[in-house]
Enzyme design. Sequence first.
Site, short mmCIF file in Angstrom:
data_model
loop_
_atom_site.label_atom_id
_atom_site.label_comp_id
_atom_site.label_asym_id
_atom_site.label_seq_id
_atom_site.Cartn_x
_atom_site.Cartn_y
_atom_site.Cartn_z
CG HIS A 50 50.91 27.48 54.31
ND1 HIS A 50 51.23 28.49 55.18
CD2 HIS A 50 51.10 27.99 53.07
CE1 HIS A 50 51.61 29.56 54.48
NE2 HIS A 50 51.53 29.28 53.19
CG ASP A 109 44.89 25.90 56.03
OD1 ASP A 109 44.20 26.65 55.32
OD2 ASP A 109 46.14 25.95 56.05
CD GLN A 114 46.06 27.07 48.12
OE1 GLN A 114 45.45 27.18 47.05
NE2 GLN A 114 47.01 27.91 48.47
CE LYS A 132 46.55 31.51 50.36
NZ LYS A 132 47.76 31.65 49.56
CB CYS A 182 54.73 28.76 53.13
SG CYS A 182 55.22 30.44 52.80
N1 PLP Z 1 47.29 27.54 54.42
C1 PLP Z 1 47.46 27.17 53.14
C2 PLP Z 1 47.11 25.78 52.73
C3 PLP Z 1 47.94 28.10 52.21
O1 PLP Z 1 48.09 27.73 50.95
C4 PLP Z 1 48.25 29.40 52.66
C5 PLP Z 1 48.82 30.40 51.72
O2 PLP Z 1 49.41 30.04 50.72
C6 PLP Z 1 48.03 29.74 53.99
C7 PLP Z 1 47.56 28.77 54.85
C8 PLP Z 1 48.31 31.12 54.51
O3 PLP Z 1 47.43 32.03 53.94
P1 PLP Z 1 47.59 33.60 54.20
O4 PLP Z 1 49.00 33.94 53.82
O5 PLP Z 1 46.59 34.22 53.29
O6 PLP Z 1 47.32 33.85 55.63
#
Ligand code: PLP
Length: 410
Positions: free
Chosen positions: A127, A204, A207, A230, A368
């Site tokens: 992401h 990370d 998800q 999430k 993203c």
């Molecule tokens: N990493 C992953 C795999 C994501 O799916 C997302 C959000 O969709 C993020 C990071 C970023 O999360 P946040 O916008 O809650 O900071």
Amino acid sequence: MTKFTAGEMLELRAQFPALHQNVYGKPLVYLDNAATTQKPQSVIDRIVAYYSHENTNIHRGVHYLSQQATEAYENARKTVADFINAAVAHEIIFTRGTTESVNLLAGSLKQFLLQEGDSVLISGMEHHSNLVPWQQICLQNKTKLLVAELTNKGEIDLEQFKQLLSQKPKLVAITHISNALGTINPVKEMIRLAHDFGIPVLVDGAQSVAHTTVDVQDLDCDFFVFSGHKMFAPMGIGVLYAKTEWLEKMPPWQFGGEMVDQVSFEETTFNQLPFKFEAGTPYVAGVLGLEAAIKFIRQYDMKSLEAYENGIVRQALEMLQTIPGMRFIGEPIHRAGVISFVVDGTHPSDIGTLVDKMSVAVRTGHHCAQPVMTRFDVPGTVRASFAFYNTEEEVEKLVKAVEKAVSMLR
Ligand code: PLP
């Protein structure tokens, strides 16, 4: 493992008010859970209760409300630590979300870990939140960004990953589950491989926390980040988990009240862990909401929830693939509740717009993860993403809506 029955699922689902509304005159089918999940009543009630009866600033006050709120906040830290099996509560740093957690880490590590000529290794499915901070730090520090490539199935090429490890990057930053492809990465194995070279690993977990059991000690990751929203908690609260040995070495990222010990005009000494990394007034209601979300999840057996969700996803994959021209972007062996697809002769955003009018909420675009779209040579995808409150009936509605949209577009 106890099986999660359809009846139990409906009882669970009944606790999410936002799922019980009509859009365009029909019941909402909410399949955008990778973007954010809906909130159970217990989480909403917790936030209302805080602002109704407990609201005050924490840590500094001697009065009753402040002591109560401080205790609730620190208890929530213990609940989060327990949820991901951190060794001690001070390894949990509250942030605004995954993005802020990665930025905190990047901003801190760049000061002592990453020098000119070093490298950071990410994967081709990150992401932007776990890509751009590293890319920018690398540019600032003249550090190299290494990228582990993806196979045609949307999995990390482990052979190439191993070769890149032999270049001895200073950090590996990888996603647990891809929000664009649905791939579940073999993070435990990847961490072991990286540790063989003495390389720390950031996972990370944006998800993964709401969909599978996470045990940071079993994974042995050095850092783990996730977002509350999430996993059924409020927006604006997130977590950076880091092993104590790292937190002790890491300089603070933001400065201000709360993170200090002694301050004079000449110098400042910093507070102990975890407060060194929590400058300013924290989002107390969000932390308590996150705790309520964890308590909500913990009423159930995570393995049963996971098995139920996997069943829904399998059903969706089987039904969607009967649509002529259907192409899944990402066909990993180990997949979570994310299905990304394109349909020949149509544009993803047209499908998204049309199924929305049939009350089915999916996401379209690059999610993203623009490098993933470039890798698979698509402008974007339609993404249906699931949670354990989705039903078989909703899968059927999704498939019918996509079929109808495709027939209208061709
Ligand atoms: N990493 C992953 C795999 C994501 O799916 C997302 C959000 O969709 C993020 C990071 C970023 O999360 P946040 O916008 O809650 O900071």
